[in-house]
Design a protein around this motif. Structure first.
Motif, PDB file in Angstrom:
ATOM      1  N   LEU A   8       2.343   4.197   7.786  1.00 39.88           N
ATOM      2  CA  LEU A   8       1.371   3.839   6.780  1.00 39.88           C
ATOM      3  C   LEU A   8       0.530   4.687   6.631  1.00 39.88           C
ATOM      4  O   LEU A   8      -0.213   5.753   5.352  1.00 39.88           O
ATOM      5  CB  LEU A   8       0.637   2.864   6.888  1.00 39.88           C
ATOM      6  CG  LEU A   8      -0.385   2.226   5.927  1.00 39.88           C
ATOM      7  CD1 LEU A   8       0.535   1.750   4.253  1.00 39.88           C
ATOM      8  CD2 LEU A   8      -1.325   1.596   6.353  1.00 39.88           C
ATOM      9  N   VAL A   9       0.037   5.569   7.561  1.00 42.51           N
ATOM     10  CA  VAL A   9      -1.931   6.323   7.838  1.00 42.51           C
ATOM     11  C   VAL A   9      -0.831   7.573   7.824  1.00 42.51           C
ATOM     12  O   VAL A   9      -1.679   8.293   6.737  1.00 42.51           O
ATOM     13  CB  VAL A   9      -2.070   6.146   9.262  1.00 42.51           C
ATOM     14  CG1 VAL A   9      -2.897   7.778   9.141  1.00 42.51           C
ATOM     15  CG2 VAL A   9      -2.533   5.610   9.719  1.00 42.51           C
ATOM     16  N   GLY A  28       2.139   3.684  11.579  1.00 40.90           N
ATOM     17  CA  GLY A  28       1.900   4.874  11.591  1.00 40.90           C
ATOM     18  C   GLY A  28       2.499   5.864  10.318  1.00 40.90           C
ATOM     19  O   GLY A  28       1.748   6.559   9.853  1.00 40.90           O
ATOM     20  N   PRO A  49      -2.807   9.945  -0.846  1.00 41.61           N
ATOM     21  CA  PRO A  49      -3.749   8.464  -0.932  1.00 41.61           C
ATOM     22  C   PRO A  49      -3.151   7.234  -1.833  1.00 41.61           C
ATOM     23  O   PRO A  49      -3.723   6.553  -1.889  1.00 41.61           O
ATOM     24  CB  PRO A  49      -5.210   8.828  -1.118  1.00 41.61           C
ATOM     25  CG  PRO A  49      -4.887  10.736  -0.782  1.00 41.61           C
ATOM     26  CD  PRO A  49      -3.170  10.802  -1.056  1.00 41.61           C
ATOM     27  N   ALA A  50      -2.589   7.733  -2.922  1.00 40.25           N
ATOM     28  CA  ALA A  50      -3.041   6.345  -3.257  1.00 40.25           C
ATOM     29  C   ALA A  50      -1.324   5.933  -3.414  1.00 40.25           C
ATOM     30  O   ALA A  50      -1.346   5.016  -4.352  1.00 40.25           O
ATOM     31  CB  ALA A  50      -2.469   7.025  -4.914  1.00 40.25           C
ATOM     32  N   VAL A  90       0.683  -1.496  -0.089  1.00 38.63           N
ATOM     33  CA  VAL A  90       0.231   0.253   0.334  1.00 38.63           C
ATOM     34  C   VAL A  90       0.813   1.360   0.102  1.00 38.63           C
ATOM     35  O   VAL A  90       0.229   2.222  -0.350  1.00 38.63           O
ATOM     36  CB  VAL A  90      -0.952   0.004   1.174  1.00 38.63           C
ATOM     37  CG1 VAL A  90      -1.687   1.187   0.978  1.00 38.63           C
ATOM     38  CG2 VAL A  90      -2.033  -0.930   1.506  1.00 38.63           C
ATOM     39  N   LEU A 115      -0.614   7.517   3.389  1.00 38.79           N
ATOM     40  CA  LEU A 115      -1.560   7.697   2.853  1.00 38.79           C
ATOM     41  C   LEU A 115      -2.945   9.088   2.783  1.00 38.79           C
ATOM     42  O   LEU A 115      -3.235   9.064   2.480  1.00 38.79           O
ATOM     43  CB  LEU A 115      -2.600   6.288   3.699  1.00 38.79           C
ATOM     44  CG  LEU A 115      -2.332   4.989   2.693  1.00 38.79           C
ATOM     45  CD1 LEU A 115      -3.531   3.818   3.450  1.00 38.79           C
ATOM     46  CD2 LEU A 115      -2.336   4.815   1.970  1.00 38.79           C
ATOM     47  N   ILE A 116      -2.274   9.883   4.100  1.00 40.46           N
ATOM     48  CA  ILE A 116      -2.973  11.068   4.640  1.00 40.46           C
ATOM     49  C   ILE A 116      -2.139  12.229   3.321  1.00 40.46           C
ATOM     50  O   ILE A 116      -3.037  12.850   2.758  1.00 40.46           O
ATOM     51  CB  ILE A 116      -3.015  10.948   6.321  1.00 40.46           C
ATOM     52  CG1 ILE A 116      -3.770  10.645   6.470  1.00 40.46           C
ATOM     53  CG2 ILE A 116      -3.240  13.021   5.711  1.00 40.46           C
ATOM     54  CD1 ILE A 116      -3.532  10.795   7.922  1.00 40.46           C
ATOM     55  N   VAL A 117      -1.253  11.897   2.975  1.00 42.62           N
ATOM     56  CA  VAL A 117      -0.030  12.613   2.318  1.00 42.62           C
ATOM     57  C   VAL A 117      -0.494  12.609   0.489  1.00 42.62           C
ATOM     58  O   VAL A 117      -0.851  13.095   0.070  1.00 42.62           O
ATOM     59  CB  VAL A 117       1.536  12.127   2.467  1.00 42.62           C
ATOM     60  CG1 VAL A 117       1.402  13.751   1.621  1.00 42.62           C
ATOM     61  CG2 VAL A 117       1.285  13.057   4.101  1.00 42.62           C
TER      62      VAL A 117
END
Ligand SMILES: Nc1ncnc2c1ncn2[C@@H]1O[C@H](COP(=O)(O)OP(=O)(O)OP(=O)(O)O)[C@@H](O)[C@H]1O
Ligand SMILES: [Mg+2]
Lengths: 262, 302, 407
Positions: free
Chosen positions: B282-283, B280, B290-291, B241, B286-288
């Motif tokens: 990962l999150v 952490g 998302p892809a 991811v 994904l926030i910065v």
């Protein structure tokens, strides 16, 4: 007649592809306006930009809700735009398949009602009144589109034409002043199309709503539209009354002479 | 700053990252083709390790020795991982093609639980000692305190596998079919690609890579149990991811980033909290983005 | 003949597949290899039969799809509708269940009451997760974290500050909900699949924090001497207290059912379902996605928080091992088995899945294996769960009459 929706120079790029290229469009109060064009012309993309599903790359989308201040809605969230008073249907039907027909319409009332979690649990007088009103309004809409008998069915069990009408009812439930219909007649047989034709006119006349529709069925378009815009390859190539469009050489060329004369 | 320590952490991060990469590739390839998080992929890795352990144990007892054990164990483990991968797809995923997205995902979680407990019941709930299949090379002696032979083997094998995979996907017929299916399954089918076969092959490749990872990790760490696949699987998926799911180079980059993050967090902060850093990160990503790092943001067609 | 050949092939394939793990066992310490050939025989026989069943089941499913009307479903629905919608039968069933629930603690031993309390806790957890997963369609693999947060909230507030159970119960729920929102924020924009991994990560992080923050959570050894639920300072023996906790839990379940049931058929509940069915259509109809998602997470987490408080009061002792991924998986299988969105289904599933392994000891070892298998099979053959969610039928007769009067 006052202008409700005013789109100026709307542009949308997907990577290298310019799907909508500085298109302008206006819908005035009480009008039925059609947006036509060959497959892939960018009509649905235009709708998506206007309703907030996509954020346009450029241009202005202005709404003038009757009796309220003008708003520029580029980049606003779809739900905010719907709340300002524009609701749409989808070309590829997007109902809530495992909810009943009535519930589908009731969802449309969401943005016009206020019950919160606590209210829903306590189910006080106001909540109950609101719920009753939601049910009643939704049911009336189903009657209007001729689906009242099927209120308790699951949406995915409806025949195709009925699903399209359900989408219209659901959009109307949001109390819009402008209804955007994306190919409402697609997949309908001539009989159904004919009924749809009458339905759309009736919605405009009785419902105090203006209508912007995308449609490939030229007969329907020519019958009911006050004005028509034509797109090809993302560009607007013509606009005018049905009579003008019928005789516009550019349009005839775009369609290679087919259908337009229907 | 203690440079030797830093280099040690760097190496351990790279080793971890390469293992994650081997497994993340399976996740990313499957996701690319059927948009499914194959939650049971970590279990395939675990089963690969178990088969290798059993084969090597039996062979040792029956008097085999040395490199022949390593080769045989790895081969059989790969064969079995592939067989499990295909069977998993056939039973748990294929009947669910076209179902709502949550369905195959839950099926995958179920399959993962099932396989874990199958191994637990068929073998043992306890940790089993895993033989050190990777020999110590003499030429590694001088730097053995920083990079051991197993680490070197892991890095080399992983690199070779990646190169092999790239060649396979870029230059073979099945690779082309895979890329076609990934872009547009319906179109691929129309143009004569046997999509079912492509999906099976994808599972085979992913499973073999996972089995290789299982054998390497087993002999590097020295013990395995039925549960080892879970966390590694979750981490590898996280890596996929991070890199942008469905993107093969992305999976490798994501895996290395994740491995390094964990190694440094464990080394400089606390090993107890390394997972916190992993998730952490990962999150945050994904926030910065998302892809993911290499993923492209696609607008859903409406 | 064709299908016989197929089944033989399947049997052989699985014999091959299970060979190293089920047949061979190596004892490296003693240097022995154990060959369990009987297992291979069993695998062959079982899979030979199963392959027939499997094919028949898939065929039936295919037919149903083709006919587009599931006769079997209709039939059961008819029966269920009689059961749950005919007010007479419905009330009788509820009365019987209530009476059974009242008698239960006076018939069974403390030990069994305790197990029942645990099962009821899982009922509440199942109902809570059912909101997030079943109604709103947001997969949450870290649900147990909220359970743990509720449990630790009470444990800490009670052991450190002496706050009592009743005061802490709502606090536990609210803290759970707060963390639900906290988790919800970063994942609002994420695609559905990513939720799985982020929530799973959240669950692991919670456990790691419980385990390693020794100063606050007492690490792996956990927190002991937590007060049982009190009743206006009344002194209670252990047995009385157990029975009391039991009734408390029964009330809790009733309360949960009441609230969830009301929400399900409300403006909010419908918005959750619409979100599950089609996100894009949902926002296009004017529903604020962020709010709806957050409220679904928060509200699901709220119940987990409440259940957590009761859990630590029942146990008087908690440690991080009660809050692993395994528990999340159990709650998820409860929701899946019971039927997404279905309240009664979830209750039955929770009782079955928690009580069965306790009473069928032989089954206990195979519990997680069975849960895994059930999740796969349910998704393939009965994705709507044992008891599918019966949508509310609104009484429209009044409206219909009005229309007739008009015309
Ligand atoms: N999300 C997207 N990403 C990339 N390209 C897109 C996307 N949506 C639309 N397009 C492209 O934009 C162009 C216009 O598409 P659009 O759907 O707006 O056409 P249309 O006029 O509605 O056609 P039709 O009559 O077939 O519905 C097409 O070339 C289409 O492939
Ligand atoms: Mg279109």
């Amino acid at each position: 007649m006052s202008v409700l929706l005013e789109v100026k120079g709307l542009t949308m790029d997907f990577g290298g592809l310019r799907a909508v290229d500085s298109v302008g469009l206006e819908v005035r109060q009480g009008e039925i306006v059609a947006l036509i064009g060959p497959n892939g012309a960018g009509k649905t993309t235009f709708f998506n930009c206007v309703t907030g599903i996509y954020t346009p790359t450029g241009g202005d989308v202005l709404v003038h809700p009757p009796g309220k201040k003008t708003r520029r809605i580029n980049g606003l969230k779809p739900n905010v735009i719907t709340t300002t008073g524009m609701a749409r249907t989808f070309q590829n039907i997007r109902l809530f398949p495992n909810m009943t027909v009535l519930e589908n319409v009731m969802i449309g009332r969401h943005c016009r009602t206020t019950t919160n979690i606590i209210g829903a649990v306590l189910r006080g007088k106001r909540t109950r009144a609101q719920e009753r009103e939601t049910i009643e309004k939704s049911y009336r809409l189903l009657e209007k589109v001729g689906l009242a008998e099927l209120a308790g069915e699951f949406a995915n069990n409806l025949p195709y034409g009925a699903q399209r009408r359900l989408e219209i009812a659901r959009a109307m439930a949001t109390d819009p002043f402008l209804l955007l219909l994306d190919e409402p007649a697609a997949g309908m047989n001539p009989q159904e199309t004919h009924e749809l034709d009458a339905l759309i006119v009736r919605i405009r006349n009785e419902g105090n709503m203006s209508i912007l529709l995308i449609e490939h069925d030229m007969k329907l378009v020519m019958n009911i539209s006050d004005r028509i815009y034509v797109m090809e390859y993302g560009k607007e190539i013509a606009k005018g009354t049905p009579q003008e469009i019928r005789n516009n050489p550019k349009v005839i060329e775009a369609y290679l002479g087919e259908e337009v004369h229907a | 700053m203690d440079w030797a320590y830093f280099v040690e952490l760097l190496c351990s991060g790279l080793v971890r990252g390469s293992i994650y990469a081997l497994i993340a590739l399976g996740y990313t390839m499957v996701y690319g083709i059927i948009q499914l998080i194959n939650f049971a992929h970590g279990e395939i890795y675990m089963i690969g390790a178990f088969v290798a352990l059993i084969v090597s144990g039996a062979l040792t007892i029956y008097g085999f020795s040395g490199v022949s054990i390593l080769v045989l164990a790895a081969l059989i483990a790969a064969v079995y991982a592939a067989a499990y991968g295909i069977t998993l797809e056939r039973i748990a995923y294929r009947p669910l093609r076209g179902a709502p997205r949550l369905s195959p995902l839950i099926s995958a979680i179920g399959a993962s639980l099932f396989l874990q407990n199958y191994v637990l019941l068929a073998q043992t709930p306890d940790f089993l000692p895993f033989p050190a299949l990777i020999p110590d090379f003499e030429f590694m002696e001088p730097i053995a305190h920083i990079v051991g032979s197993p680490e070197l083997v892991i890095l080399v094998v992983t690199t070779l596998t990646m190169i092999g995979l790239t060649v396979l996907i870029k230059h073979t017929k099945i690779g082309k079919a895979m890329r076609a299916t990934q872009q547009d399954m319906i179109m691929a089918r129309l143009t004569g690609v046997n999509v079912d076969r492509v999906i099976s092959v994808t599972f085979v490749i992913g499973s073999v890579l996972a089995a290789i990872g299982g054998v390497l990790v087993g002999s590097y760490i020295g013990q395995i149990n039925f549960y080892i696949g879970f966390m590694v699987g979750v981490k590898a998926f996280t890596a996929a991811v991070l890199g942008g799911i469905g993107n093969i180079p992305g999976a490798v980059i994501g895996a290395l980033v994740l491995g390094l993050t964990e190694a440094f967090a464990a080394g400089y902060v606390s090993s107890a909290y390394e997972d916190v850093f992993a998730f952490g990160l990962l999150v945050l990503i994904l926030i910065v983005r998302p892809a993911g790092i290499l993923g492209k943001a696609v607008k859903q067609k409406v | 003949m064709q299908s016989f050949k197929k089944s033989v092939f399947v049997a052989l394939w699985f014999m091959f597949l299970t060979f190293p793990l089920l047949v061979v066992r190596v004892n490296t310490l003693k240097g022995e290899v154990e060959w369990r050939w009987m297992n291979m025989l069993w695998v062959g026989i079982v899979f030979f039969i199963l392959s027939y069943v499997w094919r028949a089941a898939l065929e039936r499913k295919g037919q149903k799809k083709a006919n587009n009307l599931d006769e079997d479903g209709e039939e059961i629905l008819g029966f269920r509708q009689r059961l749950f919608q005919d007010p007479v039968i419905y009330r009788k069933v509820i009365a019987a269940v209530l009476i059974a629930a009242v008698i239960f603690p006076f018939v069974f031993s403390s030990y069994q009451i305790n197990i029942m309390v645990l099962a009821l806790i899982f009922v509440v957890l199942g109902l809570g997760l059912n909101i997030t997963v079943g109604l709103a369609g947001l997969l949450d693999l870290g649900y147990v974290a909220f359970f743990g947060i509720g449990a630790y909230s009470y444990a800490l507030l009670n052991t450190l500050y002496g706050w009592n159970f009743w005061f802490c119960l709502p606090i536990g729920g609210l803290v759970g909900a707060l963390f639900g929102v906290l988790l919800g924020f970063p994942i609002l924009r994420l695609r559905g699949d990513y939720l799985a991994i982020v929530t799973l990560g959240f669950g692991s992080i919670a456990k790691i924090v419980f385990e390693n923050w020794d100063g606050l959570f007492k690490g792996a050894s956990g927190i002991a001497n937590i007060e049982r639920p009190g009743f206006f300072g009344l002194e209670m023996s252990l047995e009385q207290s157990t029975i009391y906790t039991y009734f408390l839990m029964v009330l809790m379940v009733i309360f949960t059912v009441f609230v969830v049931n009301r929400l399900k058929d409300s403006r909010i509940g419908r918005a959750w379902m619409a979100l599950r069915e089609d996100e894009i259509a949902c926002v296009a109809m004017g529903i604020d996605m962020a709010r709806t998602k957050l409220s679904a997470y928060a509200f699901g987490a709220f119940w987990a928080g409440l259940a957590g408080v009761i859990f630590s009061a029942r146990n008087t002792y908690i440690n991080p091992n009660s809050f692993t991924f395994m528990e999340s998986a159990i709650v998820l299988s409860i929701v899946v088995l019971g039927g997404m969105g279905s309240i009664i289904g979830v209750i039955i599933a929770a009782l079955a899945l928690i009580l069965m392994p306790e009473y069928l000891r032989a089954f206990a070892d195979y519990r997680m294996l069975a849960f895994g298998g059930i999740m796969v099979l349910m998704m393939i053959f009965r994705p709507q769960g044992l008891i599918s969610d019966v949508r509310r039928k609104y009484d429209l007769s009044a409206l219909q009459k009005k229309k007739e009067a008009k015309t």
